[in-house]
Write a protein that holds these residues in place. Structure first.
Motif, PDB file in Angstrom:
ATOM      1  N   LEU A 168       0.655  -1.192  -0.084  1.00  0.00           N
ATOM      2  CA  LEU A 168      -0.374  -0.047   0.006  1.00  0.00           C
ATOM      3  C   LEU A 168       1.033   1.513   0.011  1.00  0.00           C
ATOM      4  O   LEU A 168       1.050   2.215  -0.592  1.00  0.00           O
ATOM      5  N   ARG A 169       1.943   1.490   0.693  1.00  0.00           N
ATOM      6  CA  ARG A 169       3.080   2.654   0.525  1.00  0.00           C
ATOM      7  C   ARG A 169       3.163   2.434  -0.776  1.00  0.00           C
ATOM      8  O   ARG A 169       4.031   3.849  -1.024  1.00  0.00           O
ATOM      9  N   PHE A 170       3.986   1.598  -1.062  1.00  0.00           N
ATOM     10  CA  PHE A 170       3.555   2.447  -2.939  1.00  0.00           C
ATOM     11  C   PHE A 170       2.614   2.151  -3.671  1.00  0.00           C
ATOM     12  O   PHE A 170       3.250   2.063  -5.261  1.00  0.00           O
ATOM     13  N   ASP A 171       1.277   2.500  -3.413  1.00  0.00           N
ATOM     14  CA  ASP A 171       0.518   2.253  -4.315  1.00  0.00           C
ATOM     15  C   ASP A 171       0.230   1.125  -5.421  1.00  0.00           C
ATOM     16  O   ASP A 171       0.130   1.114  -5.794  1.00  0.00           O
ATOM     17  N   ARG A 172       0.200  -0.269  -4.664  1.00  0.00           N
ATOM     18  CA  ARG A 172       0.004  -0.884  -5.050  1.00  0.00           C
ATOM     19  C   ARG A 172      -0.960  -2.338  -4.631  1.00  0.00           C
ATOM     20  O   ARG A 172      -2.124  -1.486  -3.061  1.00  0.00           O
ATOM     21  N   SER A 173      -2.084  -2.199  -5.045  1.00  0.00           N
ATOM     22  CA  SER A 173      -3.537  -3.451  -4.067  1.00  0.00           C
ATOM     23  C   SER A 173      -2.638  -4.351  -4.250  1.00  0.00           C
ATOM     24  O   SER A 173      -2.585  -5.020  -4.985  1.00  0.00           O
ATOM     25  N   MET A 174      -3.200  -5.159  -3.072  1.00  0.00           N
ATOM     26  CA  MET A 174      -2.574  -6.149  -2.637  1.00  0.00           C
ATOM     27  C   MET A 174      -3.933  -7.369  -1.920  1.00  0.00           C
ATOM     28  O   MET A 174      -4.882  -7.173  -1.238  1.00  0.00           O
ATOM     29  N   MET A 175      -3.896  -8.521  -1.910  1.00  0.00           N
ATOM     30  CA  MET A 175      -4.687  -9.182  -1.458  1.00  0.00           C
ATOM     31  C   MET A 175      -3.537 -10.569  -1.253  1.00  0.00           C
ATOM     32  O   MET A 175      -2.905 -11.068  -1.123  1.00  0.00           O
ATOM     33  N   THR A 176      -3.713 -10.880   0.257  1.00  0.00           N
ATOM     34  CA  THR A 176      -3.137 -11.719   1.150  1.00  0.00           C
ATOM     35  C   THR A 176      -4.235 -12.716   1.101  1.00  0.00           C
ATOM     36  O   THR A 176      -5.191 -12.549   1.651  1.00  0.00           O
ATOM     37  N   VAL A 177      -4.267 -14.036   0.657  1.00  0.00           N
ATOM     38  CA  VAL A 177      -4.576 -15.332   1.297  1.00  0.00           C
ATOM     39  C   VAL A 177      -4.109 -16.380   2.498  1.00  0.00           C
ATOM     40  O   VAL A 177      -2.302 -16.597   2.411  1.00  0.00           O
ATOM     41  N   ILE A 178      -3.988 -16.890   3.430  1.00  0.00           N
ATOM     42  CA  ILE A 178      -3.050 -17.055   3.825  1.00  0.00           C
ATOM     43  C   ILE A 178      -3.929 -18.598   4.079  1.00  0.00           C
ATOM     44  O   ILE A 178      -5.187 -19.250   4.216  1.00  0.00           O
ATOM     45  N   SER A 179      -3.483 -20.312   3.448  1.00  0.00           N
ATOM     46  CA  SER A 179      -3.779 -20.435   2.906  1.00  0.00           C
ATOM     47  C   SER A 179      -2.602 -22.348   4.059  1.00  0.00           C
ATOM     48  O   SER A 179      -1.482 -21.754   4.552  1.00  0.00           O
ATOM     49  N   ASP A 180      -3.061 -23.325   3.745  1.00  0.00           N
ATOM     50  CA  ASP A 180      -2.898 -24.299   5.199  1.00  0.00           C
ATOM     51  C   ASP A 180      -2.009 -25.268   3.978  1.00  0.00           C
ATOM     52  O   ASP A 180      -1.996 -25.514   3.060  1.00  0.00           O
ATOM     53  N   MET A 181      -0.563 -25.524   4.892  1.00  0.00           N
ATOM     54  CA  MET A 181       0.748 -26.300   4.511  1.00  0.00           C
ATOM     55  C   MET A 181       0.411 -27.124   5.757  1.00  0.00           C
ATOM     56  O   MET A 181       1.714 -27.660   5.823  1.00  0.00           O
ATOM     57  N   ASN A 182      -0.257 -27.977   6.114  1.00  0.00           N
ATOM     58  CA  ASN A 182      -0.490 -28.900   6.859  1.00  0.00           C
ATOM     59  C   ASN A 182      -0.167 -30.336   6.733  1.00  0.00           C
ATOM     60  O   ASN A 182       0.253 -31.807   6.864  1.00  0.00           O
ATOM     61  N   GLN A 183      -0.188 -30.496   4.536  1.00  0.00           N
ATOM     62  CA  GLN A 183       0.055 -31.657   4.128  1.00  0.00           C
ATOM     63  C   GLN A 183       0.166 -30.685   2.612  1.00  0.00           C
ATOM     64  O   GLN A 183       0.211 -29.870   2.634  1.00  0.00           O
ATOM     65  N   PRO A 184       0.106 -31.507   1.432  1.00  0.00           N
ATOM     66  CA  PRO A 184       1.092 -31.143   0.840  1.00  0.00           C
ATOM     67  C   PRO A 184      -0.590 -30.784  -0.026  1.00  0.00           C
ATOM     68  O   PRO A 184      -1.453 -31.331   0.673  1.00  0.00           O
ATOM     69  N   LEU A 185      -0.122 -29.532  -1.059  1.00  0.00           N
ATOM     70  CA  LEU A 185      -0.843 -29.343  -1.614  1.00  0.00           C
ATOM     71  C   LEU A 185      -1.333 -29.826  -3.549  1.00  0.00           C
ATOM     72  O   LEU A 185      -0.268 -30.253  -3.849  1.00  0.00           O
ATOM     73  N   GLY A 186      -2.763 -30.813  -3.518  1.00  0.00           N
ATOM     74  CA  GLY A 186      -2.887 -31.905  -4.586  1.00  0.00           C
ATOM     75  C   GLY A 186      -2.720 -33.076  -3.789  1.00  0.00           C
ATOM     76  O   GLY A 186      -2.280 -33.003  -3.011  1.00  0.00           O
ATOM     77  N   ASN A 187      -2.036 -33.687  -4.749  1.00  0.00           N
ATOM     78  CA  ASN A 187      -1.779 -35.597  -4.792  1.00  0.00           C
ATOM     79  C   ASN A 187      -0.196 -35.211  -5.501  1.00  0.00           C
ATOM     80  O   ASN A 187       0.425 -36.303  -4.123  1.00  0.00           O
ATOM     81  N   ALA A 188       0.198 -35.032  -5.992  1.00  0.00           N
ATOM     82  CA  ALA A 188       1.776 -35.192  -6.364  1.00  0.00           C
ATOM     83  C   ALA A 188       2.749 -33.895  -6.068  1.00  0.00           C
ATOM     84  O   ALA A 188       1.844 -32.607  -5.440  1.00  0.00           O
ATOM     85  N   VAL A 189       3.562 -34.599  -5.455  1.00  0.00           N
ATOM     86  CA  VAL A 189       4.863 -33.842  -4.989  1.00  0.00           C
ATOM     87  C   VAL A 189       6.157 -34.373  -5.984  1.00  0.00           C
ATOM     88  O   VAL A 189       6.435 -35.636  -6.056  1.00  0.00           O
ATOM     89  N   GLY A 190       7.096 -33.429  -6.913  1.00  0.00           N
ATOM     90  CA  GLY A 190       8.077 -33.506  -7.785  1.00  0.00           C
ATOM     91  C   GLY A 190       7.412 -32.852  -8.840  1.00  0.00           C
ATOM     92  O   GLY A 190       6.451 -32.720  -9.257  1.00  0.00           O
ATOM     93  N   ASN A 191       8.659 -32.785  -9.864  1.00  0.00           N
ATOM     94  CA  ASN A 191       8.525 -31.548 -10.659  1.00  0.00           C
ATOM     95  C   ASN A 191       7.790 -32.190 -11.766  1.00  0.00           C
ATOM     96  O   ASN A 191       7.037 -31.407 -12.229  1.00  0.00           O
ATOM     97  N   SER A 192       8.322 -33.079 -12.374  1.00  0.00           N
ATOM     98  CA  SER A 192       7.251 -33.642 -13.556  1.00  0.00           C
ATOM     99  C   SER A 192       6.328 -34.224 -13.125  1.00  0.00           C
ATOM    100  O   SER A 192       5.269 -33.482 -13.679  1.00  0.00           O
ATOM    101  N   LEU A 193       6.252 -34.363 -12.504  1.00  0.00           N
ATOM    102  CA  LEU A 193       4.504 -35.298 -11.410  1.00  0.00           C
ATOM    103  C   LEU A 193       3.483 -34.243 -11.061  1.00  0.00           C
ATOM    104  O   LEU A 193       2.275 -33.776 -11.637  1.00  0.00           O
ATOM    105  N   GLU A 194       4.136 -32.551 -10.468  1.00  0.00           N
ATOM    106  CA  GLU A 194       3.035 -31.261 -10.781  1.00  0.00           C
ATOM    107  C   GLU A 194       3.212 -30.786 -11.619  1.00  0.00           C
ATOM    108  O   GLU A 194       1.721 -30.522 -11.866  1.00  0.00           O
ATOM    109  N   ILE A 195       4.505 -31.064 -13.348  1.00  0.00           N
ATOM    110  CA  ILE A 195       3.508 -30.168 -14.094  1.00  0.00           C
ATOM    111  C   ILE A 195       2.561 -31.313 -14.634  1.00  0.00           C
ATOM    112  O   ILE A 195       1.181 -30.535 -14.632  1.00  0.00           O
TER     113      ILE A 195
END
Length: 449
Positions: free
Chosen positions: A228-255
């Motif tokens: 805001l001090r730099f005149d930007r619109s901002m959205m802050t989302v606090i989201s969970d990371m107590n387990q992986p997001l989605g099912n895949a972990v790993g580079n190609s698998l995530e793609i």
């Protein structure tokens, strides 16, 4: 102000003694670091003083400003909105939300980082696609933003070079966990990209840098206030990371999972978070009157295939193999698969998300140090998540690995059974995916969801 008006010694001593630094002092110090007049050991001393004694809002803004203008600063239009995640395990949302937002008319300028430690890197993941060029210059970056609507490259030395020097020092001086330093690091780069608004996804939980909700809230507030001090619109989302997001972990698998999500066949948590973040980007760009209207537009772009087409256009524009969208065999995926069986019946009640990320590093899917090579093909696909009921020997996850990694695989299975995944006899509730959402516009009241 001339160089002789300040000294590194005096500035370090002032912050050591918990006194407030002026913007001129901060600017002098950072400019001196970039020029080579301030030594690394002096910067390290100041970092520790900041870590121990803090920076207030004015000091944080001055540090952000000095780091921002240490390199090139781009300027795009009001529809240019970027997104940043503080990092986690299986966090591939950028590959989904950016094409969605671009399909809705948002211009998405993304400069992403590589993985280090237990969190994966966006640049490492996209480089699993043969030919994709993350090393574009700023002229091509700006050109493709206008032509395609989104562009994704790696961090460049032209943008916020002070941050590159400072981050390397923070990493080896135990000064990473400082909200003012985190804020200046993130915001100097994001502001330099030229976006008029920024969506921040702050992760919280055992797989996140901000492990507790109060810490996540404090960082979200600092990022929003600085934007805001730099005149930007901002959205802050606090989201969970107590387990992986989605099912895949790993580079190609995530793609693969990202493309499946763009085909409307992805996991619910990954789809929901991507739509929430993309909808916020549409709203900040002025293309939807409310966040809910933005999410509605995002859902339409996902359903009608225009988001997938934007992803295809991005790959083509940056030299990537577009055939992977229809043929996943063109991605490097490890040939060996081993199941991790549940050691007893019950309900998945807890996951050590950070440990999962480190197991991926052990397999070669991440880095212990910045010079380590990446194995794009290894990783995990989770078949059960928190709250799911399991029978004894049900597969909790599938490990993708190489033939010579039998000992590592055995160690991973032992770790899962020893506590990386907890199974309770009574039903367990999955953690809430999205904890809080706040939207801020310059010189306007905060709206809270």
């Amino acid at each position: 102000m001339s160089q002789g008006d300040h000294s590194a010694y005096a500035i370090i001593a002032k912050k050591r003694d918990s006194k407030k630094l002026s913007s001129d002092e901060i600017k002098w110090f950072i400019n001196g670091l970039v020029r080579g007049d301030v030594a690394d050991y002096q910067m390290s001393a100041l970092l520790m003083a900041i870590y121990l004694n803090g920076f207030d809002k004015d000091e944080t803004t001055a540090l952000t400003d000095a780091m921002l203008y240490s390199g090139e600063v781009l300027h795009h239009g009001p529809k240019a909105i970027d997104k940043h995640s503080t990092g986690g395990v299986g966090d591939k949302a950028s590959f989904i939300l950016a094409p969605i937002a671009a399909a809705c008319g948002v211009e998405v300028p993304m400069m992403a980082g590589r993985g280090l430690g237990h969190t994966g890197g966006t640049v490492d993941k996209i480089e699993a696609i043969k030919g994709y060029n993350v090393a574009l210059g700023l002229k091509d970056f700006s050109r493709l933003l206008k032509e395609v609507g989104l562009v994704l490259i790696g961090q460049t030395g032209e943008i916020a070079p002070a941050d590159k020097k400072i981050y390397a020092l923070r990493d080896v001086t135990a000064t990473v966990e400082s909200i003012p330093l985190i804020t200046a690091s993130i915001m100097s780069k994001k502001l330099a990209e030229g976006a008029s608004g920024i969506v921040m996804d702050i992760k919280t939980g055992n797989g996140a840098f901000m492990s507790t909700l109060p810490k996540a809230r404090a960082l979200a507030k600092s990022l929003a206030e600085t934007g805001l001090r730099f005149d930007r619109s901002m959205m802050t989302v606090i989201s969970d990371m107590n387990q992986p997001l989605g099912n895949a972990v790993g580079n190609s698998l995530e793609i693969i999972e990202s493309i499946e999500t763009l085909k409307c066949k992805g996991p619910k948590d990954l789809t929901d978070l991507s739509l929430e973040l993309a909808g916020g980007m549409v709203h900040l760009a002025g293309l939807a009157k409310t966040p809910a209207a933005g999410v509605a537009k995002a859902k339409k772009a996902l359903k009608d295939g225009s988001a997938l087409e934007k992803f295809r256009q991005m790959l083509k524009a940056q030299g990537g193999d577009t055939k992977v969208i229809e043929d996943y065999s063109r991605l490097p995926v490890a040939k060996m698969k081993t199941e991790i069986p549940a050691h007893k019946a019950g309900y998945i009640s807890k996951m050590d998300c950070k440990a999962v990320g480190m197991h991926n590093v052990l397999l070669g899917g991440g880095r212990r140090k910045s010079s380590d090579p990446i194995d794009f093909g290894v990783g995990f696909v989770f078949n059960k998540k928190i709250g799911d009921k399991v029978k004894k020997d049900d597969s909790i996850a599938t490990i993708y690995h190489n033939e010579d990694q039998a000992s590592q695989v055995a160690d991973i299975i032992k770790a899962f059974h020893a506590g990386d995944v907890s199974i309770s006899s009574s039903p367990a509730k999955a953690p809430d995916l999205i904890r809080e959402v706040k939207i801020y516009f310059p010189k306007k009241n905060t709206k809270k969801k």
